[in-house]
Design a protein around this motif. Structure first.
Motif, PDB file in Angstrom:
ATOM      1  N   SER A 197      -3.812  14.393 -30.750  1.00  0.00           N
ATOM      2  CA  SER A 197      -2.559  14.755 -29.793  1.00  0.00           C
ATOM      3  C   SER A 197      -1.130  14.504 -30.588  1.00  0.00           C
ATOM      4  O   SER A 197      -0.412  15.544 -30.326  1.00  0.00           O
ATOM      5  CB  SER A 197      -2.452  13.614 -28.636  1.00  0.00           C
TER       6      SER A 197
ATOM      7  N   ARG B 167      -0.396  18.081 -26.338  1.00  0.00           N
ATOM      8  CA  ARG B 167      -0.999  18.768 -25.274  1.00  0.00           C
ATOM      9  C   ARG B 167       0.167  18.940 -24.360  1.00  0.00           C
ATOM     10  O   ARG B 167      -0.210  19.867 -23.134  1.00  0.00           O
ATOM     11  CB  ARG B 167      -2.068  17.677 -24.325  1.00  0.00           C
ATOM     12  N   GLN B 168       1.215  18.404 -24.254  1.00  0.00           N
ATOM     13  CA  GLN B 168       2.398  18.498 -23.525  1.00  0.00           C
ATOM     14  C   GLN B 168       3.464  18.653 -24.227  1.00  0.00           C
ATOM     15  O   GLN B 168       3.659  17.821 -25.220  1.00  0.00           O
ATOM     16  CB  GLN B 168       2.306  17.717 -22.374  1.00  0.00           C
TER      17      GLN B 168
END
Length: 2003
Positions: free
Chosen positions: A248, A253-254
């Motif tokens: 991550s 992911r964001q």
């Protein structure tokens, strides 16, 4: 339990139950509730919701067990979800109150835990509905966390995980608090808490961005600390968390809000984090600094293994595409780890870190990348190796001062090189032949790069390079010979460089080891080359002391590796090897002592190295060439071994004298001595026992021992199932390669440099030998086990062992105890396997003491081994009293002991004692044992005791068998109670419960199907237990649940719910736990065997998508294909393949399109395909002629459901295609009939023939792939397709077959296999396909066939060149294989063409296709015939029995060498029969006439004419001799094979043999040879007789009889020729003196075994009696003879009987007159017997086919020349009269046949036979009776036969004319009154007129007018007047017309008589005139009508007449 199945709890039923039953009842109710609630009507739920909630709350507060807690929570949440959710907050508050409660009593704990569980699931299911109480709940949970015990902490963490899952982003306010609470849990002392905390953080990181941004470093440090002291489950869980966080961080992911000065993490930064943990561990800064200053390494192996797994997870999450793009960077970062100074400081650390990095590379590159990406990765690795090599070269060349590097960097580079080379080797080995382009890429120079590392100064780098070369050789076998030559050449050139000698000798040894894994082998010349190299090294070892050690070690390494080539190679080198061994050791033991006075440290080091190497070479010979160890060889080895043993005594003195310099060499020497002695018979070296024993005791118990590698020593001595007590077995986890690092003791696992001599072992993976010290201990244990049974002082040794253990203390005591216990257990194992006894009671006492000490030791592994040792001791002693005393002692100990160690050990002993005694047979012992183990298993204070006692109970259940049935119910209750009450934290107890449950189900067996109340209760317990285990958090427990359900399904399939089982299996199919995947696939395999359709339906119904592949898209079978591609575990791969095969076998035909598409998708899922290019080339060549192949223009279907599958998976898909075709063959005939398939297409049925284009496409894609294995599979599929579809017609184009349109594809698929670089096995398979294609008759146009024909012709040219010219890439036997495949292919073509031509010949048409094909072959027939004969000669020599092996040519045969005899045999065995048939056909076509065919351009003479002859002119054979040799060669091979007892399953070969012999005997010359040599004929007949008795095939029996007929004909011809020449020589003057030829001579005696006639008689009798047992007087009344019953004969049976009768009828003609008299009675008996059975109708409906054959045979016998020969005439006459009498006596209802046979007798037997009374009278009476028959058919045939008789010889005819003439006339006179009414009666009258006519013309001239005067009135009386004719029936009219024709014909012939008659009888005249006039008018009328010519009427009428 049925009462539990209701929406509301049946409280009344529940309260009546006992406590433990109540828990089970509640659990079952909750299970039912969970299943029923989602399907229940919402209104119904709301109506009952209040009561339901009360009941659930009551369960909550009643201390439910852990499984019930979770189920209760799920049901509560479901009630609120399905019903009314308003009151859910009240339940949350209630749960919070329970958690706040101050009650700390143990009884309240389950309720508190249940409340925590309920909170978690409520929030998970209801989510934001409960947001208002979230903060309060979270605060409550976090507060409770501080004071909770381990179970509470674990449950709270899991609860928070569920809350986070339910609330998602809404829980953000508490993220930091949760993180703070989870931190300490990650390093909790309870492993279950660590796992729970990991799950919680894993869920948290989905929304808590700070975890993988600002807090990443802290979390990483925390995870490193979590790895310390962790178990396997924790490492898996924490590595998953950290890997996910790192992934991550690298690829968020964001989006996250950028902080000032912050930037996105790079791969280097992320890896730096891992690197810090890997190199410095999880400690804080200060501690790490302190360790650094001290110079110690503080990083535990747990941490390194954990970080390794983290790295794999991290890369796996980022995926294959990311790895492909970043591999170069990742590789360089990983190499920093292994080359770091902190890692390379200690050798054990360096080895451990290398393993970790290798695992990361293997687990990512090996599984995530497709083949194309793997090739790119290999290039990267190669560049890295090249770069490292340049660094080293720069360091070694001091001239270049600027690029000088430190020695530390050189040392670091070796570890980088080892990792890189091992990974490169693994990649190349996996890619196999698909990596061939990589080696040919000159820009990389891969092989040069790897070979350059062989000169590296570090041994580990050199060995890694050698191993990498070995992997290249295994993957691409063509490289073996090339690399061997190259290394040998470099070794010779660089002999003076120590690194070169060590490196190249290791490489050669590794390559020789690779040959074991290469089916095509290596040339025998390489063995000679290696032997010469080794000798040269040894000779020159003393010349230069700088490289003495390397040369000595290199020599023995080469010789040790040489033995792996097997006995066929080594037998040639053994004498030289024995000589080298002799030179390596002193001449005698005395010389050993003298040696001590000589030498220094260096010479002793060289000596010990040399002798250790020599001993290793001996060991290798014993392992790989056992056949060569004759008594003579052993007698020469043992004196050398005595010297080696004697030197063991001197080693301490040498070490003392020369210090530690030679200590390592001395250790290795001891190790080698132990290893070789272990493998030899102890009796042989009894004299050395004293010395060996002294050394062994020192190595097992001596003061030098410090560490003990127990995990390398003990597991092999433990019972395999007992190892489950120690946690997941290494072989049951995916990470076993690095997990081994944690079990390797102080050594940190093995590595190749510890023992370079393991480099040639037969293994796919890199060997990991232990350090010499650890290996020595293991070898000492093994050797002790071997020699102890032969010692005389056993008791003293064991007492000494016990004394040692008693005296020592601490760690040393544990080490010695492990050693001595292991040594004794090894002894017991050896005793048990050799069925020897231990000894007296004196030995038993210390033995028992030793084992009991170990059984009560602190080490659990030692206790397991001790329990197994006790079981073995009991087995060896086999004394019931001793066994009982052991069990009583264990019972006593268990009653008194309170410590866990003693209780666990003795509990295990109870389960083990009866293990090898055939099970438990005493009910009393069983009851006591079960009682004790029940008690122990309920001791909840000690989970360890519970685990061991439950494991012991499972073994007792297995051992007791049916005896245990009385305890089953109690056991089920106990196990279920424990399952429902054991906490999740005690996973090991749950695992033992699972094993126990499994054993109980197995014990119950098929009884589970019963319907009794007890059985139903047990069955419910089983299902409840399985449900509990399925809900477990632990994967091993889940695997046990699946295994239990599998057992249940086996015994009671009705009660296993597949609807719930199959989805759960599918979900776990991609589990990260190997043991769970194994259990899933094993269960699926069983389900697929029984209920494949249901399994597939349930799997498709599962909506859940699996990683990589979606079940919905490709079904379960597609998911299994994907799994198969990813798996490396061989057992699991085999299970997956079997599951797919079972699914296919039951569903492929019904779901054909799906399966074929699946296989096609799998096949086309490669990164790139050579097929497209190959096809396009083909189309350019054939574009204007073939359009059908345009289907192949399609692009690679990369968009399919699969991507980048490995070649092995694609090979399996081709095997599946072949299976589907084979399956369809047994199904609907429309699968292979296009017309039928198109008819049924509208019925939604699917047929294989409709998918032919796909099948051809798949075969084509596979056959043109890079992978050799896939090419073989493709060619095999193509062969199957050709064989199955070659005769399928094309409905749209009559006269054509469906395969015709694919000829371009077939040609293109075959062409690459004949390329010069193609491996021989591929070419051999392609030859088979070529011959099948040519012979199939699909293509009749010669121009079209020429392409494939040219391929075969090119291979024939290659064969003619011979093996001397062909490159020596493979073993010489591959030349044999390829040559014979080519010759067999040509032979098959010739055989098929000949068959086609024969069929055309029989049909009376010409076959243009066959004739054209024959032209194709004829051009090469001259060459082929020589090669075929040479191959047959080789085969004949190779089939000689072993005692004639001296007769084999010393240089080998035409197509094999002397060294490859054994490898060549199978190739000859598969090809000889076809070649034999073709050779016979060729000889048949030439008629054995020698043609000067010219030279066949052979590299050596290969015709059998040269057999055993020199080639000088004086020995040239005559054509006659050559032909004789050829005939005897073919006859010899055929007879040898047909006599062979192993020819049972070779029906094709038998057929070929018989056809070959038939073809030979069609030619006059061989017939004359067989006829001339009676012995040969008899031998052939005896072989054929055996064949007809042992083979039931009608075709073979017919062929045998045809062959017998040919042999009899040959004898006939021979006898005729002899008689003719004798008559010609003697003239006609003195007939009496003419010698008689034929069997029997003057006496008439036929000698069994020497008589051809007798042999033929035997064979025919055998055939007749088998088909008609009634013929045999012995069998006539027996059941086999079937008495008078009808034994129906088939059409084929009739043909067999007829053939036998034909042979019988010819036999008298090959006898002398006297001999014929001996044979005649048998022949007549059998002929008349068969006739009798045929006439009786006892042979069934086909008897009509038999009769003509019988009558023909009878005629042959009656016309035999022997019946008229002077010497035999009298006897023949007598015998024939008897036969005639028999015939008359056995008259039957079938008068026609009997009359015919009687007529044959009368016409063809001599008059002496038939004219004698009373036979003649009876014959006449018989005919008279037949003339009175009412049956017109019988009458008709009687008249026809009378015609023959009246025209016969006068002596025979006269009596019949006299007797029957009047009767005949009177019958004809009656016709006028009763005219014929039908065709049959008409025929009878007409035949009667013919008979009367024959009688008239048989009379002499004087009586003829009178008889004509009788005939004419009769004919006139048959005429009708004009009125009567018009109204007469058809038969009367026909009779009128035929009578008129006869009158018109006969009248003019006898005009005088005719005129006189007309004059004397006016009424007759008037009648005749009226008839003539009427006839004339009729003719005129017809003439006026238009003439119609019927062209269909044949001009010639054919009749069959046997007379």
């Amino acid at each position: 339990m049925e009462q539990a199945h209701s929406l509301l709890l049946n409280e009344e039923a529940c309260n009546q139950l006992q406590e433990h039953q109540r828990a089970e009842f509640v659990f079952e109710w909750l299970r039912f509730l969970k299943k029923i609630l989602p399907a229940t009507d919402r209104a119904n739920v709301k109506q009952n919701q209040k009561h339901l909630l009360e009941q659930l709350t009551a369960v909550l507060t009643s201390s439910p067990g852990p499984p019930t807690q979770l189920l209760l929570a799920q049901c509560l949440a479901l009630v609120y979800r399905v019903g009314d959710s308003l009151t859910s907050s009240l339940t949350v508050d209630r749960c919070n109150d329970i958690i706040r409660s101050k009650d700390d009593s143990p009884s309240f704990l389950p309720t508190r835990l249940a409340a925590v569980a309920c909170l978690g699931v409520l929030y998970e299911q209801l989510g934001r509905l409960l947001i208002n109480s979230f903060k309060e709940t979270m605060a409550n949970l976090l507060k409770a966390m501080k004071s909770a015990e381990s179970q509470g902490r674990c449950e709270i963490m899991l609860c928070i995980e569920r809350i986070l899952k339910g609330l998602s982003v809404s829980a953000v306010s508490s993220h930091r608090d949760i993180y703070k609470a989870a931190r300490p849990c990650l390093t909790d002392r309870s492993m279950a808490v660590r796992c729970a905390a990991t799950k919680c953080l894993l869920e948290l990181q989905r929304e808590a961005v700070f975890l993988w941004s600002t807090e990443l470093e802290n979390v990483a440090t925390l995870c490193f600390r979590a790895f310390e002291g962790s178990n396997y489950d924790v490492r898996v869980a924490v590595s998953k968390l950290l890997g996910t966080l790192l992934a991550s961080a690298l690829e968020p992911r964001q989006a996250i809000a950028p902080r000032p000065g912050s930037k996105r993490n790079s791969l280097e930064e992320v890896m730096e984090l891992l690197s810090s943990g890997f190199l410095r561990g999880g400690a804080g800064f200060l501690r790490a600094s302190g360790d650094m200053l001290k110079g110690t390494s503080s990083v535990s192996r747990d941490v390194r293994v954990g970080i390794t797994q983290t790295c794999v997870v991290f890369v796996s999450i980022l995926g294959g595409a990311w790895l492909e793009n970043h591999f170069s960077c990742l590789l360089s970062l990983l190499m920093v780890w292994v080359s770091h100074a902190r890692v390379t400081q200690y050798p054990a650390d360096a080895v451990s870190c290398r393993c970790c990095v290798s695992f990361i590379l293997r687990a990512t590159v090996g599984t995530l990348l497709g083949e194309k990406a793997q090739i790119a990765a290999a290039k990267e690795i190669c560049q890295l190796i090249s770069k490292q090599k340049r660094v080293v070269d720069a360091a070694l060349h001091e001239g270049n001062m600027e690029t000088r590097v430190s020695p530390a960097e050189v040392a670091a580079s070796q570890h980088v090189l080892v990792c890189a080379l091992f990974e490169l080797g693994s990649l190349l080995q996996d890619l196999s032949s698909t990596a061939a382009p990589l080696l040919q890429d000159t820009s990389i120079g891969m092989l040069d790069t790897v070979i350059s590392v062989l000169l590296h100064p570090s041994a580990s780098a050199r060995l890694a390079a050698a191993w990498c070369l070995r992997c290249v050789a295994v993957g691409m076998p063509a490289q073996v010979a090339v690399l061997l030559d190259r290394c040998a050449e470099r070794l010779n050139a660089l002999k003076s460089c120590p690194e070169a000698v060590a490196g190249y000798s290791a490489a050669i040894a590794a390559l020789l080891g690779a040959v074991q894994l290469c089916p095509l082998g290596v040339s025998h010349s390489k063995g000679k080359m290696v032997m010469t190299l080794a000798e040269d090294l040894l000779r020159s070892a003393t010349q230069n002391s700088r490289i003495s050690i390397q040369r000595t070690r290199g020599c023995w390494l080469l010789l040790s590796a040489l033995s792996t080539l097997g006995p066929t190679v080594m037998e040639h080198h053994l004498p030289r090897l024995l000589l080298l061994w002799k030179c390596a050791f002193p001449l005698s033991v005395k010389d050993v002592e003298n040696e001590l006075r000589r030498g220094d440290s260096f010479t002793w080091q060289v000596t010990l190295e040399g002798r250790a190497g020599a001993l290793c070479a001996m060991k290798s010979l014993v392992v790989h060439c056992k056949d060569l160890l004759t008594d003579d060889v052993l007698s020469r080895l043992f004196p050398l071994l005595s010297c080696a043993v004697a030197l063991l005594n001197q080693l301490p003195f040498l070490i003392k004298s020369y210090g530690n310099q030679i200590k390592n060499a001395a250790t290795v020497f001891r190790l080698r001595v132990y290893e070789i002695l272990t493998m030899l018979q102890p009796k042989r070296y009894e004299g050395n026992f004293g010395t060996v024993l002294k050394q062994l005791l020192n190595d097992l118990t001596g003061p030098e021992i410090t560490t003990c590698a127990e995990l390398n020593l003990l597991p092999s001595l433990c019972y395999r199932q007992d190892l489950a007590l120690l946690g997941p077995a290494l072989q049951d986890v995916d990470q076993h390669y690095i997990e081994e690092q944690l079990h390797g003791g102080g050594s940190g696992g093995g590595t190749l440099e510890y023992d370079p001599f393991t480099i040639f072992e037969k293994a796919q993976e890199v060997p990991t030998p232990l350090p010499p010290g650890s290996a020595l201990a293991a070898a000492a244990v093994q050797l002790f086990g071997v020699i102890f049974p032969h010692l005389g002082i056993q008791a003293q040794i064991l007492e000494q062992f016990c004394e040692f253990v008693r005296q020592l203390k601490g760690a040393r005591q544990q080490t010695v105890q492990i050693h001595v216990a292991a040594a004794f257990c090894c002894t017991l194992k050896c005793l048990a396997s050799s069925r020897r006894e231990l000894g007296s009671e004196e030995v038993q006492r210390p033995a028992l003491s030793l084992l009991l000490g170990a059984l009560e030791g602190p080490n659990p592994l030692l206790r397991c081994m001790a329990a197994e040792g006790l079981a073995r001791l009991v087995q060896v002693l086999n004394d019931p009293n001793f066994t009982v005393s052991i069990t009583l002692m264990s019972f006593d100990k268990l009653k008194t002991a309170r410590d866990a160690i003693t209780r666990t050990g003795h509990a295990l002993a109870l389960g083990a004692v009866y293990r090898y005694l055939g099970g438990i047979s005493s009910p009393q012992y069983l009851s006591t044992c079960v009682g004790v183990l029940f008690t122990l298993s309920q001791d909840s204070t000690s989970p360890e005791v519970q685990m061991w006692s439950l494991h012991a109970l499972s073994m007792v259940v297995d051992l007791a068998g049916p005896l245990y049935h009385s305890h089953l119910e109690a056991s089920f209750n106990l196990v279920l109670r424990l399952l429902l009450s054991t906490p999740h934290t005690h996973v090991e107890v749950q695992q033992s419960l699972g094993r126990c449950f499994n054993a109980l189900i197995t014990s119950m067996g098929p009884d589970l199907q019963g319907e009794g109340a007890g059985v139903c209760a047990v069955r419910t317990s089983c299902l409840v237990g399985c449900a509990v285990m399925q809900d477990s958090q632990d994967c091993l427990v889940q695997a046990q649940a699946i295994s239990c359900l599998q057992q249940l399904h086996m015994f009671a399939p009705r009660f296993v719910n597949l609807a719930s089982l199959v989805p759960s299996l599918c979900i776990n199919l991609c589990s990260s736990y190997l043991s769970l995947r194994r259990a899933v696939v094993a269960c699926l395999r069983q389900l697929a065997q029984r209920e494949e359709v249901e399994v597939s339906e349930h799997a498709v119904a599962l909506v859940k998508e699996l990683p990589h592949v979606t079940i919905k898209e490709v079904g379960l079978e597609g998911a299994l294909f994907s799994l198969l591609d990813r798996e490396s575990d061989p057992c699991l791969c085999r299970d997956i393949q079997e599951t797919l095969v079972h699914m296919m076998s039951s569903a492929a035909e019904s779901n054909l399109a799906h399966w074929l598409k699946l296989c096609k998708d799998v096949l086309s899922a490669s990164a790139d395909s050579a097929a497209a290019a190959a096809v396009e080339t083909q189309q350019e060549e054939d574009g204007d002629r073939y359009d059908d192949s345009s289907a192949f223009h399609a692009k690679s279907e990369s968009s399919g459901p699969f991507s980048n599958l490995r070649w092995s998976t694609r090979v399996f898909s081709m095997e599946c295609v072949c299976r589907i075709i084979a399956q369809c063959e047994n199904g609907n005939s429309a699968h292979f009939n296009m017309a039928l398939a198109q008819e049924h297409k509208s019925l939604d049925l699917n047929f294989l023939v409709l998918h032919l284009a796909d099948l051809i496409r798949m075969a084509f894609m596979a056959a043109t792939d890079h992978s050799d294995q896939l090419r073989l599979a493709g060619l095999q599929t193509l062969l199957v397709i050709i064989r199955k579809f070659s005769n399928v017609p094309e409905p749209e184009f009559p006269g054509h077959v469906i395969l015709e349109q694919y000829q371009a594809n077939v040609g293109a698929a075959l062409r690459p296999a004949f390329h010069v670089d193609a491996p021989p096995n591929v070419t051999a398979k392609a030859c088979q396909v070529c011959s099948a294609w040519i012979a199939s008759g699909v293509i009749s146009d010669l121009r079209d066939l020429r392409r494939v024909h040219q391929l075969l012709a090119s291979s024939l040219a290659k064969v003619q060149v011979g093996r001397e010219v062909s490159s020596q890439l493979y073993n010489e036997s591959t030349f044999t294989m390829e040559t014979l495949a080519v010759l067999k292919a040509w032979a098959e073509v010739l055989n098929t063409i000949t068959q086609i031509l024969k069929q055309y010949l029989y049909a009376g048409t010409t076959g243009p296709a066959g004739a054209g094909l024959l032209k194709l072959v004829q051009t090469d027939l001259a060459t082929l015939s020589r090669l075929w004969l040479a191959a047959l000669q080789d085969h004949a020599l190779l089939t000689l029995p072993s005692q004639y092996s001296s007769q084999l040519p010393s240089t080998g045969g035409s197509f094999y060498t002397a060294e490859t005899v054994e490898q060549a045999r199978p190739h000859y065995y598969s090809a000889w029969a076809t070649i034999l048939h073709a050779t016979a056909l060729w000889l048949n076509s030439t008629g054995f006439i020698m043609v000067d065919e010219g030279p066949a351009n052979l590299s050596r003479p290969v015709t059998p004419t040269s057999m055993g002859q020199s080639t000088s002119l004086s020995s040239v054979k005559s054509p006659e001799d050559v032909n004789t040799d050829r005939l005897h060669l073919i006859l010899g091979i055929s007879v040898e094979f047909l006599c062979s007892p192993h020819s049972g399953d070779q029906m094709e070969n038998i057929d070929s043999c018989l056809q070959a012999l038939q073809a030979l005997l069609e030619v006059p010359w061989p017939r004359s040879k067989v006829g001339n040599d009676q012995t040969l004929g008899v031998e052939l007949l005896s072989v054929l007789h055996r064949l007809i008795v042992t083979r039931e095939s009608p075709n073979i029996q017919l062929a045998v009889l045809e062959l017998v007929r040919q042999i009899v004909c040959a004898a006939q011809e021979h006898v005729k020729e002899k008689r003719h020449s004798a008559e010609a020589d003697d003239g006609a003057a003195e007939k009496e003196t003419v010698p008689e030829f034929g069997e029997g001579r003057d006496t008439g005696g036929l000698v069994p075994g020497k008589s051809l006639v007798f042999g033929a008689l035997e064979l025919c009798l055998c055939m007749l009696v088998r088909k008609l047992p009634q013929l045999s007087p012995k069998l006539a009344g027996s059941p086999t003879g079937r008495g008078g019953q009808t034994c129906s004969l088939s059409n084929t049976d009739c043909r067999l009987v007829t053939s036998a009768l034909v042979i019988l009828s010819e036999l008298p003609s090959i006898c002398s007159p006297e001999g014929s008299v001996s044979v005649l009675p048998t022949v007549l008996y059998l002929l008349l017997g068969v006739l009798r059975e045929a006439v009786k109708g006892s042979v069934g409906a086909e008897s009509g086919q038999l009769v003509p054959g019988i009558l023909q045979a009878l005629r042959t016998v009656l016309t035999s020349p022997m019946s008229r020969a002077e010497k035999s005439r009298g006897a023949w006459t007598e015998l024939l009269r008897c036969a005639l009498h028999t015939l008359l006596e056995s008259w039957h209802t079938d008068e026609v046949t009997m009359l015919t046979s009687l007529t044959i007798f009368l016409l063809y037997a001599s008059a002496d036979v038939t004219t004698v009374e009373p036979l003649q009278t009876r014959c006449i009476q018989t005919f008279r009776a037949s003339l009175e028959s009412k049956d017109p058919v019988v009458l008709s045939r009687s008249y026809q036969l009378l015609v023959s008789l009246f025209q016969g010889p006068a002596p025979v005819a006269r009596p019949f004319i006299l007797a029957l003439g009047g009767c005949l006339v009177s019958q004809l006179q009656e016709v006028e009154k009763s005219r014929p009414q039908g065709p049959a009666e008409l025929q009878a009258v007409q035949d009667a007129i013919r008979a009367l006519e024959a009688l008239v013309f048989a009379a002499d001239e004087t009586h003829c007018p009178q008889l004509v005067a009788v005939l004419l009135p009769i004919l006139i009386s048959l005429l009708l007047d004009e009125n009567a004719l018009a109204s007469a029936p058809a038969a009367s009219r026909s009779l009128h017309e035929s009578a008129l024709r006869d009158l018109m014909r006969i009248g003019p012939q006898h005009s005088a008589v005719f005129k006189a008659l007309m004059a004397s009888a006016p009424h007759m005249k008037a009648r005749l005139e009226a008839a003539v006039k009427g006839n004339q008018e009729s003719v005129n009328t017809k003439a006026q009508a238009p003439r119609v010519i019927n062209k269909n009427t044949p001009s010639i009428q054919l009749k069959i007449n046997f007379l």
